[in-house]
Design a protein around this motif. Sequence first.
Motif, mmCIF file in Angstrom:
data_model
loop_
_atom_site.group_PDB
_atom_site.id
_atom_site.type_symbol
_atom_site.label_atom_id
_atom_site.label_comp_id
_atom_site.label_asym_id
_atom_site.label_seq_id
_atom_site.Cartn_x
_atom_site.Cartn_y
_atom_site.Cartn_z
ATOM 1 N N ILE A 156 1.141 -1.411 0.307
ATOM 2 C CA ILE A 156 -0.280 -0.242 0.042
ATOM 3 C C ILE A 156 1.200 1.284 0.284
ATOM 4 C CG2 ILE A 156 -1.454 1.796 1.427
ATOM 5 C CD1 ILE A 156 -2.896 -1.596 2.420
ATOM 6 N N ALA A 157 1.612 1.249 0.894
ATOM 7 C CA ALA A 157 2.908 2.828 0.842
ATOM 8 C C ALA A 157 3.265 2.659 -1.042
ATOM 9 C CB ALA A 157 4.105 2.334 1.419
ATOM 10 N N LEU A 158 4.198 1.210 -1.143
ATOM 11 C CA LEU A 158 4.779 1.911 -2.338
ATOM 12 C C LEU A 158 3.593 2.474 -3.444
ATOM 13 C CD1 LEU A 158 6.660 1.334 -3.902
ATOM 14 C CD2 LEU A 158 6.286 -1.096 -3.788
ATOM 15 N N ASN A 159 2.320 1.566 -3.692
ATOM 16 C CA ASN A 159 1.368 2.327 -4.771
ATOM 17 C C ASN A 159 0.940 3.609 -3.974
ATOM 18 O OD1 ASN A 159 1.540 0.014 -6.207
ATOM 19 N ND2 ASN A 159 0.482 -1.017 -5.049
ATOM 20 N N MET A 177 1.074 9.241 -5.565
ATOM 21 C CA MET A 177 1.469 11.199 -5.569
ATOM 22 C C MET A 177 2.412 11.274 -6.614
ATOM 23 S SD MET A 177 -0.431 11.121 -3.420
ATOM 24 C CE MET A 177 0.089 12.260 -1.207
ATOM 25 N N GLU A 178 3.252 10.182 -6.910
ATOM 26 C CA GLU A 178 4.360 10.844 -7.880
ATOM 27 C C GLU A 178 3.651 11.072 -9.008
ATOM 28 O OE1 GLU A 178 7.247 8.105 -7.405
ATOM 29 O OE2 GLU A 178 8.257 8.503 -5.526
ATOM 30 N N ALA A 179 2.136 9.809 -9.651
ATOM 31 C CA ALA A 179 2.275 10.726 -10.710
ATOM 32 C C ALA A 179 1.631 11.721 -11.144
ATOM 33 C CB ALA A 179 1.230 8.998 -11.737
ATOM 34 N N LYS A 180 0.821 11.785 -9.531
ATOM 35 C CA LYS A 180 -0.326 13.375 -9.901
ATOM 36 C C LYS A 180 0.748 13.926 -10.206
ATOM 37 C CE LYS A 180 -3.920 11.077 -8.115
ATOM 38 N NZ LYS A 180 -4.816 11.316 -6.201
ATOM 39 N N ASP A 181 1.756 14.042 -9.246
ATOM 40 C CA ASP A 181 2.652 15.787 -9.122
ATOM 41 C C ASP A 181 3.757 15.586 -10.326
ATOM 42 O OD1 ASP A 181 2.606 16.053 -6.558
ATOM 43 O OD2 ASP A 181 4.403 15.155 -6.113
#
Length: 175
Positions: free
Chosen positions: A162-165, A170-174
């Motif tokens: 869960i933490a990895l995904n 979050m990185e994809a949204k940034d």
Amino acid sequence: MDEFLEDFTEEAVEIAREAVEAFRRNIEAAGLELTDELKQDFQYHVLRSVNMLTMEFDFRHYGRFKDMSQLRWGIHMPPVEAMEFFIEKVGLGKFAYVYGYEGKQVPTVKNATRRLAWAIAMGRRRVPSVKRDYRGTWYNDGKMKVINAAKQRVRWRASEWIALNLKKQMEAKDL
């Protein structure tokens, strides 16, 4: 969900391998095995469906009977063949005498084994309920330890996943 099941399948196989080894250690610690047949008979299966991952364990049922604290034969005959196997493994020399051959030489080992097995079976049938003292169990206690350890590993693995995904999302949204 598919990604999680795919990632977790290897972990489930590892949990199943460790569970089989734990069952084998429990049997050894309880001193239940005359041969290695039961310990070698354990098998596991990890089954994956669309949204579920399942582990199954198989072993010979006679190993489970050794875990019971009470045996009830009722009107049924106890398993004479199993008793013959036991007598052959232990050896005729461990028994004081063979019924019907007092003071005489036993004609054949096979005949003596059969007579002893029938004598034990008839004794068990006359006293249908055999209560044994509690001496711990290899299966029930071991099963719960395996389940608890597996639940802990699943929680840890799920938390990591869960933490990895979340980090990936979050990185994809940034971007």
